[in-house]
Design an enzyme around this catalytic site. Sequence first.
Site, mmCIF file in Angstrom:
data_model
loop_
_atom_site.group_PDB
_atom_site.id
_atom_site.type_symbol
_atom_site.label_atom_id
_atom_site.label_comp_id
_atom_site.label_asym_id
_atom_site.label_seq_id
_atom_site.Cartn_x
_atom_site.Cartn_y
_atom_site.Cartn_z
ATOM 1 N N LEU A 143 0.826 -1.199 0.000
ATOM 2 C CA LEU A 143 0.000 0.000 0.000
ATOM 3 C C LEU A 143 0.869 1.261 0.000
ATOM 4 C CD1 LEU A 143 -3.138 0.631 1.957
ATOM 5 C CD2 LEU A 143 -1.207 2.082 2.504
ATOM 6 N N HIS A 144 0.451 2.267 -0.739
ATOM 7 C CA HIS A 144 1.123 3.561 -0.738
ATOM 8 C C HIS A 144 0.126 4.621 -1.177
ATOM 9 C CE1 HIS A 144 1.735 1.576 -4.617
ATOM 10 N NE2 HIS A 144 1.753 2.774 -5.181
ATOM 11 N N GLN A 145 0.189 5.762 -0.523
ATOM 12 C CA GLN A 145 -0.720 6.862 -0.843
ATOM 13 C C GLN A 145 0.036 7.948 -1.590
ATOM 14 O OE1 GLN A 145 -4.297 8.260 1.210
ATOM 15 N NE2 GLN A 145 -2.920 9.757 2.139
#
Length: 186
Positions: A143-145
Amino acid sequence: MTGADQPELVEQEGVGVPDALQRLWTPHRMAYIKGQDKPAGDDIDGCPFCRLVELDDADALIIARGALVYGVLNLYPYNPGHLMVVPYRHVADYPALTAAETVELAEFTQRAMTVARTVSAPHGFNIGMNQGVIAGAGIAAHLHQHVVPRWGGDSNFMPVVGHTKVLPQLLAETRSLLAKAWAEEP
C-alpha cells in the site's frame, strides 16, 4: 530566438521529413513502461518499498521517516514534488492497516501537503491510493498513498498530445528541498 540563442538543430538520416518540432526525450521512462524492478508477486522479496528503507535517505529519495510510515518521492512522478506515504509494514489493503498506521499515514499526508506548499506553492493536490492491480496500482502488494501537487495549467498539450510530462527539476533537488522543509516544519 535568433542567432546564437537558437537551439542547434540536428538532422538524422532515415527518420522522415524534417519538421519544426523539437523533441524532448525521456528515455528513463522506459524502465517504468517495461516494469523494470517491479515485483512479480505479493511477497516481500523484491518489493521496492521494503528495499528502500534499507538505503540512505538521499539515495532512496526518502523525504522523512516516521515510526510506522515514511514519505518518499515517486521515481516516476506525474508532477514535481509527487511523493508517496508508505507504511513500513508490507501490507496491501487499506483496511488491513492498524489504527496507529492509519493515523500516522494521515498525519504524514497532511505534513506532505504543508511542506509542498512551503517549497513550491501548488494550487491544489491529488491525493489517493490505487487498491489492486485492476485499479491501477503499480505495486499492489505494498500500500502507498500518492500526494501529487497540482498547478493551474500543469496539464497542457505535452502529456495530452505528446504523451510526455515535462519536469523542471531533478528528483534529487526536489528531495533535498522537501526534506529540508519537512525538518524545519513545526
